[in-house]
Design an enzyme around this catalytic site. Structure first.
Site, mmCIF file in Angstrom:
data_model
loop_
_atom_site.group_PDB
_atom_site.id
_atom_site.type_symbol
_atom_site.label_atom_id
_atom_site.label_comp_id
_atom_site.label_asym_id
_atom_site.label_seq_id
_atom_site.Cartn_x
_atom_site.Cartn_y
_atom_site.Cartn_z
ATOM 1 N N LEU A 155 0.845 -1.207 0.000
ATOM 2 C CA LEU A 155 0.000 0.000 0.000
ATOM 3 C C LEU A 155 0.876 1.252 0.000
ATOM 4 O O LEU A 155 0.830 2.069 0.909
ATOM 5 C CB LEU A 155 -0.960 -0.004 1.191
ATOM 6 C CG LEU A 155 -2.148 0.945 1.036
ATOM 7 C CD1 LEU A 155 -3.170 0.388 0.044
ATOM 8 C CD2 LEU A 155 -2.842 1.199 2.388
ATOM 9 N N GLY A 156 1.701 1.366 -1.041
ATOM 10 C CA GLY A 156 2.470 2.598 -1.255
ATOM 11 C C GLY A 156 1.653 3.554 -2.105
ATOM 12 O O GLY A 156 0.425 3.503 -2.101
ATOM 13 N N ARG A 157 2.353 4.410 -2.836
ATOM 14 C CA ARG A 157 1.640 5.411 -3.649
ATOM 15 C C ARG A 157 0.701 4.738 -4.641
ATOM 16 O O ARG A 157 -0.462 5.129 -4.787
ATOM 17 C CB ARG A 157 2.641 6.260 -4.436
ATOM 18 C CG ARG A 157 3.635 7.030 -3.605
ATOM 19 C CD ARG A 157 4.646 7.637 -4.565
ATOM 20 N NE ARG A 157 5.724 8.340 -3.925
ATOM 21 C CZ ARG A 157 6.852 7.776 -3.511
ATOM 22 N NH1 ARG A 157 7.036 6.479 -3.636
ATOM 23 N NH2 ARG A 157 7.795 8.513 -2.960
ATOM 24 N N ILE A 158 1.230 3.721 -5.353
ATOM 25 C CA ILE A 158 0.410 3.061 -6.382
ATOM 26 C C ILE A 158 -0.688 2.236 -5.717
ATOM 27 O O ILE A 158 -1.846 2.265 -6.139
ATOM 28 C CB ILE A 158 1.292 2.194 -7.305
ATOM 29 C CG1 ILE A 158 2.253 3.099 -8.091
ATOM 30 C CG2 ILE A 158 0.444 1.356 -8.241
ATOM 31 C CD1 ILE A 158 3.336 2.349 -8.874
ATOM 32 N N ARG A 178 4.701 -3.709 4.405
ATOM 33 C CA ARG A 178 5.788 -3.736 5.385
ATOM 34 C C ARG A 178 5.338 -3.257 6.756
ATOM 35 O O ARG A 178 5.829 -3.681 7.774
ATOM 36 C CB ARG A 178 6.939 -2.843 4.906
ATOM 37 C CG ARG A 178 7.900 -3.558 4.012
ATOM 38 C CD ARG A 178 8.888 -2.620 3.411
ATOM 39 N NE ARG A 178 8.232 -1.708 2.474
ATOM 40 C CZ ARG A 178 8.846 -1.061 1.486
ATOM 41 N NH1 ARG A 178 10.137 -1.199 1.319
ATOM 42 N NH2 ARG A 178 8.190 -0.267 0.668
ATOM 43 N N ARG A 235 6.011 -6.419 -9.366
ATOM 44 C CA ARG A 235 7.116 -7.086 -10.036
ATOM 45 C C ARG A 235 6.764 -8.560 -10.193
ATOM 46 O O ARG A 235 6.182 -9.175 -9.280
ATOM 47 C CB ARG A 235 8.407 -6.966 -9.212
ATOM 48 C CG ARG A 235 9.120 -5.642 -9.367
ATOM 49 C CD ARG A 235 9.782 -5.489 -10.738
ATOM 50 N NE ARG A 235 10.419 -4.203 -10.928
ATOM 51 C CZ ARG A 235 9.855 -3.127 -11.476
ATOM 52 N NH1 ARG A 235 8.602 -3.169 -11.889
ATOM 53 N NH2 ARG A 235 10.528 -2.005 -11.643
ATOM 54 N N ASP A 259 0.709 -7.692 -15.510
ATOM 55 C CA ASP A 259 1.441 -6.732 -16.356
ATOM 56 C C ASP A 259 2.939 -6.924 -16.214
ATOM 57 O O ASP A 259 3.714 -6.280 -16.924
ATOM 58 C CB ASP A 259 1.056 -5.297 -15.949
ATOM 59 C CG ASP A 259 1.635 -4.249 -16.896
ATOM 60 O OD1 ASP A 259 1.583 -4.468 -18.125
ATOM 61 O OD2 ASP A 259 2.131 -3.203 -16.415
ATOM 62 N N GLU A 264 11.135 -10.835 -17.812
ATOM 63 C CA GLU A 264 10.647 -10.106 -18.995
ATOM 64 C C GLU A 264 11.751 -9.956 -20.034
ATOM 65 O O GLU A 264 12.916 -9.758 -19.662
ATOM 66 C CB GLU A 264 10.152 -8.727 -18.551
ATOM 67 C CG GLU A 264 8.960 -8.836 -17.626
ATOM 68 C CD GLU A 264 8.555 -7.492 -17.027
ATOM 69 O OE1 GLU A 264 9.103 -6.440 -17.441
ATOM 70 O OE2 GLU A 264 7.694 -7.495 -16.146
ATOM 71 N N HIS A 282 3.959 -5.372 -19.778
ATOM 72 C CA HIS A 282 4.493 -4.341 -18.872
ATOM 73 C C HIS A 282 4.241 -2.926 -19.406
ATOM 74 O O HIS A 282 5.184 -2.184 -19.710
ATOM 75 C CB HIS A 282 5.992 -4.566 -18.622
ATOM 76 C CG HIS A 282 6.481 -3.893 -17.365
ATOM 77 N ND1 HIS A 282 7.514 -4.385 -16.602
ATOM 78 C CD2 HIS A 282 6.077 -2.766 -16.732
ATOM 79 C CE1 HIS A 282 7.719 -3.588 -15.564
ATOM 80 N NE2 HIS A 282 6.853 -2.589 -15.636
#
Ligand code: 8YV
Length: 325
Positions: A155-158, A178, A235, A259, A264, A282
């Site tokens: 649950l960071g910015r994105i 975290r 990721r 994605d 990759e 991606h």
């Protein structure tokens, strides 16, 4: 007599705006796309004071730093920097910057696009129409977003931007990460297995690296259950891809929208074989608007640094480093 503009190595995938910015402000150094840094040596390597890492995930680590004795800053294109050894950079007094914020909304949009297309099978439905099959029959009903409960891993910015969108769709949100974020109203789970047991839809927006490697494996997928949907815009390394392909094939979960992949641009055959997987190359941040903003931020970090100012968006490991002499 004034000293020449600092030498900046444009490494990785070439970006026209980064090329232009480096040419305008600095002395550009380029190594051909099909070689790695091992060709860098002698006075050319010694002159390099910065790397503009234009994308791609080739490692930038101690072996690379060893070749560049006067390296001060690595300005990386992208918010994730698991391919850069930031702890080692910090030990050597090298600043690392990335491109947060400018890509948040586009990546969150793609997470929702993947969620919708996985649950409502829009890709398959479009292929059905184009094949002419609609002339013979209606496309069958699908699963629904209604009644779903969404867990966000990271649950960071994105992750927060995804949570806001999920709320707008009328679905409850909980999260794992975290740390507990008391300022956030969503229920927190310290363990992803507990989160997966409490929801049926898992959206991954966590960073890569050792702390998240293989975090989503068979046990988490079983906990999600047969209605389970997994979406990943973080990721590829976070998911055990073999376990995911198995779970998609045997009905342990209902579907996945991805994605990002562990290696990759290679996508495992076992995932390609799953009709219940929506697979994107991606593209989370890949709009003209956002990619241009990311490229400008790479250059702006370098310009700020060599003007003796604080870098604009350092990674936490190297925040608070000295400014350029
Ligand atoms: C980029 C990303 O496509 O920002 C990130 O972490 O994964 C993407 O936005 C990628 O980093 C470019 O190589």
């Amino acid at each position: 007599m004034h000293s020449p503009a600092p030498h900046v190595l444009h490494y990785g995938i070439s970006k026209p705006l980064i090329d232009a910015g480096i040419s305008q402000h600095f002395t550009p150094v380029r190594i051909p796309n099909d070689t790695d840094y091992s060709g860098l040596a002698g006075s050319e390597a010694a002159a390099i004071r910065a790397i503009a890492a234009g994308g791609g995930h080739d490692p930038i680590d101690a072996r690379f730093f060893d070749r560049l004795p006067h390296l001060e800053i690595v300005a990386s294109f992208g918010v994730g920097y698991d391919h850069i050894d930031a702890a080692e950079a910090a030990r050597r007094g090298i600043v690392v910057t990335h491109t947060p914020d400018v890509l948040t909304d586009d990546v969150a949009d793609i997470a929702l696009a993947l969620l919708l297309s996985t649950v409502r099978r829009t890709g398959e439905a479009e292929r059905f129409l184009r094949s002419g099959a609609w002339l013979a029959d209606a496309f069958p009903p699908t699963a629904s977003l209604r009644g779903r409960s969404v867990g966000i891993l990271g649950l960071g910015r994105i992750g927060k931007a995804i949570a806001r969108r999920v709320e707008a769709f009328g679905l409850p949100v909980s999260y794992c990460g975290r740390r507990n974020q008391p300022e956030v109203d969503y229920p927190y789970y310290a363990d992803v297995l507990d989160l997966a047991g409490a929801v049926d839809t898992l959206v991954i927006a966590a960073p890569g690296g050792a702390a998240t490697d293989g975090l989503v494996g068979r046990a988490v997928l079983e906990a999600l259950g047969p209605n389970g949907i997994v979406v990943n815009v973080g990721r590829g390394s976070i998911i055990d891809e073999a376990a995911l392909a198995g779970a998609l094939a045997d009905g342990t979960i209902a579907g996945a929208g991805l994605d990002v992949f562990a290696h990759e641009p290679q996508v495992p055959e076992a995932l390609l074989a799953c009709a219940n997987a929506v697979l994107l190359p991606h593209i989370g941040s890949a709009s003209h608007h956002t990619r241009d903003a990311m490229a400008r931020l790479v250059v702006d970090n370098l310009v700020a640094w060599f003007a003796g100012k604080e870098p604009l968006t350092p990674v936490p490991e190297t925040a608070g480093r000295r400014t350029a002499a």
